[in-house]
Scaffold this active site. Structure first.
Site, PDB file in Angstrom:
ATOM      1  N   CYS A   1       0.833  -1.208   0.000  1.00  0.00           N
ATOM      2  CA  CYS A   1       0.000   0.000   0.000  1.00  0.00           C
ATOM      3  C   CYS A   1       0.868   1.258   0.000  1.00  0.00           C
ATOM      4  CB  CYS A   1      -0.897   0.044   1.218  1.00  0.00           C
ATOM      5  SG  CYS A   1      -1.718  -1.494   1.569  1.00  0.00           S
TER       6      CYS A   1
ATOM      7  N   CYS B   1      -1.878   8.663   6.622  1.00  0.00           N
ATOM      8  CA  CYS B   1      -0.627   8.256   7.270  1.00  0.00           C
ATOM      9  C   CYS B   1      -0.741   8.413   8.783  1.00  0.00           C
ATOM     10  CB  CYS B   1       0.550   9.080   6.771  1.00  0.00           C
ATOM     11  SG  CYS B   1       0.778   8.979   5.001  1.00  0.00           S
TER      12      CYS B   1
END
Lengths: 219, 390
Positions: free
Chosen positions: A36, A107
């Site tokens: 990913c 993130c």
């Protein structure tokens, strides 16, 4: 120069704090996958009496905001009780970094997830979970759904990568569709163990690879 | 290590040569009139002469006739004009298939998507692990209902050079036209459109130290291509709109002063960087042809195991080095490079890929500086990485 990142993000990216691993950590958690493009691994050392996070370290695969948020999360959680640390959210992490570009918010979410999972793993391991539900194969599958196969970017339950799960008296055997000499075999094994082993009533997790399973079948 | 500014993104944009800039100035400052017919005023004729001179230069560089070159706003427009223009120009025909490769530039891929929405059948030919079109698979996809085959000469990410003559033969055997996007190989690799059997070819000025916003499409005589937007009768009534005289003039100048010796020197620098990376950094994987002669001279693309490309790019940028990555984090679409995925690589390999593209302005010290910094950055990021053996 106008980088999309705040000065703080850049500072943490260049000089991340609390990098590394903790030997004999009380809890470990990994979120994300190289497939990913983002992965964070957290290590916790928790005082068993006070339940304060005494030490926390991280490793990260990813972009600048991934590295910076993982680093800031370790700072926010250090010396906090696990109850307090559980409440840390991505917004706090982002604010502490002077903001993140919208496309990079995931993130921060990833790093927060890693912290939550690490604490959850700790609670299971220490037997301090609030509801002591017996582990079922369904629960194991739910946890495995967050392990990403780095080859496909899909979770290991998709396309039957996990071929078999057996649960017997606290012992779990998981057969995966990969040979043991594959580049990612070690990582996948480690991650699967990390997800299942902390469960309070699980004693042992074995990850079997195709070639090993075939050998085992031969007389 | 000291500090330098090293630009290694020449597969994206090149520095415009000083001589080109100076030549273009004239068409901004004094000879700024609209290029017009020979019966117009003197300033207009001067501008027209400059455009025609460029056309001759560009045509000659490809072995084409001057009336076979149409100037456009760059590679993207040329590719749109090639694909959409041939579909519009072919009119009613039983040929409704378009065959492209899986690693084309977005301007070809998305033009093909548009044609698919309009009812064309679009087929994508696979490529092998080095980015070469599988000509056997291609010949199975091209049939007597195929209107156009479009395969790029050199790939923009991994530099793979296709065998144009072989692909052209497959297209022509089936009565299809053959277009190649030569944006990244134009002048780097000499092309003779007649000998190679090319019907349509895209070139871009900014890949050869010419200005941005200027390109060309070679259209072989008698290829039924129609304009794709409306306006005046400029550019043989194929590309309407006031000619970009400074751009076109600059394009011609860039081609005129092109020096094959620079290409040779750039290739040596590229080879040197490749050797240093492969020998000096464990776990460096070359993306694209291993044989450097099978890729454009100004391209090397590698992946570093266990680390992500955006971090590498940002660290290098802070040290003055400009490169790009095929990582999803880096892209506007947040998607990993379709080129590397089509070559059969994992997402992880695509996320870890870095493209280095030098030019005639690159000097040997740049290569040493780049290598030393890459080595340091990769080591730091691997230290930080939770993946891989330690």
């Amino acid at each position: 120069m106008s980088l999309p990142y705040s000065e703080k993000v850049i500072e943490y990216f260049k000089n991340p704090k609390n990098v590394g691993e903790i030997e004999n950590a009380d809890a470990v958690a990994t979120e994300g996958s190289p497939a990913c493009g983002d992965m964070v691994k957290l290590f916790l050392k928790v005082d068993p009496d006070t339940r304060v996070i005494e030490d926390i370290k991280f490793k990260s695969y990813g972009c600048a905001s991934n590295i910076a948020t993982a680093s800031i999360i370790t700072e926010l959680a250090k010396k906090k009780s696990i109850e307090e640390a559980k409440k840390i959210n991505w917004k706090q992490a982002s604010d502490a970094l002077g903001g993140l570009p919208p496309v990079k918010v995931h993130c921060a979410v990833l790093a927060v997830d890693a912290l939550k999972t690490a604490i959850e793993n700790y609670e299971h391991k220490r037997g301090i979970v609030t509801k002591k539900e017996p582990t079922t194969v369904k629960m194991i599958r739910k946890r495995l759904a967050r392990v990403i196969n780095p080859l496909t970017g899909l979770d290991v339950l998709k396309v039957n990568f996990v071929k078999e799960i057996s649960l017997n008296d606290g012992k779990v055997d998981i057969l995966v569709d990969l040979n043991s000499d594959h580049q990612f075999a070690g990582n996948i094994k480690e991650e699967i163990k990390e997800r299942i082993e902390p469960l309070w009533d699980i004693d042992r997790v074995e990850v079997l690879f195709l070639d090993q399973a075939v050998k085992a079948e031969k007389p | 290590m000291g500090n330098r500014n090293v630009y290694l993104d020449n597969n994206a944009a090149t520095r415009v040569d000083e001589r080109v800039v100076r030549y273009m100035d004239r068409f901004h400052e004094s000879d700024f009139a609209v290029a017009s017919s020979q019966f117009s005023h003197t300033p207009g004729i001067k501008a027209k002469d400059a455009v025609e001179q460029s056309r001759e230069t560009v045509a000659k560089s490809l072995g084409a006739g001057t009336d076979e070159i149409v100037f456009t706003s760059g590679g993207t427009e040329s590719n749109n004009l090639a694909l959409l223009g041939i579909a519009r120009g072919a009119g009613e025909t039983k040929r409704n298939r378009i065959v492209i490769s899986a690693i084309e530039h977005f301007s070809v891929l998305h033009s093909a998507d548009r044609l698919a929405r309009e009812g064309y059948e679009v087929k994508k030919s696979p490529v092998d692990g080095e980015g070469f079109v599988d000509t056997e698979a291609l010949s199975r996809l091209v049939n007597d209902r195929t209107l156009l085959v479009s395969v790029m000469h050199a790939n923009h990410e991994v530099g793979t050079l296709q065998d144009l003559a072989a692909i052209s033969a497959i297209a022509h055997r089936n009565g299809a036209y053959f277009h190649t996007d030569a944006s990244y190989s134009f002048l780097q690799i000499p092309i003779d459109v007649k000998k190679t059997g090319i019907d349509l070819l895209t070139a871009d000025a900014n890949m050869v130290h010419g200005p941005k916003g200027t390109g060309a499409l070679y259209i072989r005589k008698n290829v039924p291509l129609s304009k794709i937007f409306e306006g005046g009768y400029q550019e043989y009534n194929i590309r309407p709109g006031t000619e970009n005289v400074p751009g076109i003039a600059g394009f011609g100048k860039a081609v005129e002063i092109w020096d094959a010796e620079d290409v040779r020197r750039t290739a040596l620098l590229r080879d040197d960087l490749k050797d240093r990376l492969v020998r000096g950094i464990e776990g460096t994987l070359i993306n694209g042809p291993q044989d450097m002669k099978k890729r454009i001279p100004n391209n090397i693309n590698v992946s570093f195991n266990y680390i992500e490309g955006e971090s590498v790019v940002l660290h290098l940028d802070m040290r003055g080095i400009a490169v790009i990555t095929g990582s999803a984090c880096f892209s506007r679409a947040l998607q990993a490079s379709h080129v590397l995925l089509a070559m059969g690589f994992t997402h992880e390999r695509a996320h870890g890929s870095i493209r280095f593209s030098p030019s005639k302005y690159t000097v040997p010290e740049d290569i040493v500086y780049t290598y030393e910094n890459v080595q340091d950055v990769v080591a730091r990021l691997r230290e930080l990485s939770p993946v891989g053996k330690k």
